[in-house]
Design a protein around this motif. Structure first.
Motif, short mmCIF file in Angstrom:
data_model
loop_
_atom_site.label_atom_id
_atom_site.label_comp_id
_atom_site.label_asym_id
_atom_site.label_seq_id
_atom_site.Cartn_x
_atom_site.Cartn_y
_atom_site.Cartn_z
N VAL A 58 -5.04 -1.99 -4.68
CA VAL A 58 -3.73 -1.36 -4.89
C VAL A 58 -2.95 -2.11 -5.97
CG1 VAL A 58 -1.48 -0.91 -3.83
CG2 VAL A 58 -3.56 -0.35 -2.60
N GLY B 237 2.05 1.76 -5.24
CA GLY B 237 1.66 2.19 -3.90
C GLY B 237 1.53 3.69 -3.77
N LEU C 163 0.83 -1.21 0.00
CA LEU C 163 0.00 0.00 0.00
C LEU C 163 0.86 1.26 0.00
CD1 LEU C 163 -2.95 0.94 0.24
CD2 LEU C 163 -2.69 0.84 2.71
N ARG D 284 -2.82 0.68 -8.59
CA ARG D 284 -1.61 1.46 -8.33
C ARG D 284 -0.55 0.56 -7.72
NH1 ARG D 284 0.21 6.64 -8.22
NH2 ARG D 284 1.79 7.11 -6.65
#
Length: 342
Positions: free
Chosen positions: A324, A331, A273, A328
């Motif tokens: 995540v 992170g 994360l 992404r």
């Protein structure tokens, strides 16, 4: 991006917003209860962050996920129990709580450090040049080995961690009652994280670790002992995990041979994360996950009419991991890794 994945993200967002509005309209929780959730989440997140530092440091330097790190965390807390229990039985624990806590933390950190260094030397070093899948499988094997080795050594039952009398009750901070245990865990986790950050960013060893992380061969040509730096990385990560194990035992008041699995996965989620390989990111990811896991069930799920929202707190944590990884992967603070580093 795939339309299905966008629909998945939209569905999660709708559930979160709908549930939050429903919960706030119900008005079931007071402001003091929300504050309790946040403080507990920060204390829990501090523990995740300390464990996540081990994941992120090892990944930063070896580009591998050390799935045995949860068991490194377990080994320290579980071994320290056999120091804490006699101290409590003799009364020394409550007569000298600071000395006792320091002793328990030192034993836990030393045990976790020894286990981490041993795993690196026996299981990972011979495979350093192997394809990336090989050390990953080895890490999973090392995790199971440690779980069942400690089960054999210490037994399969739960053991109640001794409670410090001085940590019972609440402290009033700015007119708000905060459980002493949570306050101690939060402050201790913050101090450990600060010390680790200073070691990595301000010391000669930390500079060598960052150099090895960038390019091992170039670091070796500059006179850095790469093997020693890797061992130190495992040792520092192990010490942080050992300290986190004692803090975990202070909050949850029990240890067992399987206790490292779920916190280990949560800490891995925290590292991802925040941006795996990024130390401030691991800290931020741990705190963020801890707060979301504490506040989220009541805030997101109560308003949807779910009877026992806290039974689903792990669903929230692992949904965040999936989100995540899909949307992404670098992170919150992670860099976009170059192909040769990723």
């Amino acid at each position: 991006m795939d339309a299905f994945l966008w629909a998945f993200r939209l569905a999660v967002l709708v559930v979160v917003v709908w549930g939050t509005i429903g919960t706030l309209r119900l008005g079931r929780y007071t402001s003091e209860q929300w504050l309790d959730f946040v403080v507990f989440g920060l204390a829990q997140g501090g523990i995740y962050a300390l464990i996540a530092l081990g994941y992120t440091m090892v990944y930063g330097i070896l580009r591998m996920i050390n799935f045995a790190h949860g068991e490194v965390f377990m080994s320290g807390a579980y071994t320290a129990y056999f120091v804490a229990a006699p101290l409590a039985a003799s009364g020394f624990l409550n007569r000298h709580p600071l000395v006792s806590l320091l002793l328990v933390v030192v034993v836990a950190a030393a045990t976790s450090t020894s286990v981490a260094v041993l795993v690196e030397r026996v299981a990972y070093r011979p495979l350093r040049r192997a394809p990336r899948l090989v050390p990953l499988i080895t890490a999973i094997g090392a995790s199971f080995f440690l779980q069942y080795a400690f089960r054999g050594l210490y037994g399969s039952g739960f053991k109640a961690y001794p409670e410090f009398a001085v940590f019972r009750g609440e402290w009033q901070i700015a007119g708000v009652g905060i459980l002493r245990t949570q306050a101690v865990v939060l402050v201790a986790a913050a101090l450990f994280m600060f010390a680790l950050y200073q070691v990595v960013m301000r010391t000669k060893v930390g500079r060598a670790m960052r150099a090895v992380s960038e390019d091992k061969d170039a670091a070796a040509l500059m006179g850095i002992d790469v093997d020693r730096i890797i061992v130190l990385t495992f040792a520092i990560g192990g010490a942080a995990a050992g300290a986190a194990g004692v803090l975990y035992a202070l909050v949850f008041k029990q240890v067992h041979f399987f206790m490292g699995f779920v916190p280990g996965i949560k800490a891995f989620t925290s590292a991802v994360l925040g941006g795996i390989g990024n130390i401030p990111g691991a800290m931020l990811g741990g705190l963020f996950l801890g707060v979301v896991e504490s506040v989220g069930p009541a805030l997101f799920l109560d308003g949807l009419g779910i009877v026992a929202p806290y039974q689903l707190k792990d669903v929230i944590a692992f949904t965040m991991l999936v989100m995540v990884l899909i949307f992404r992967p670098s992170g919150i603070l992670g860099e976009r890794l170059a192909a040769k580093k990723a």
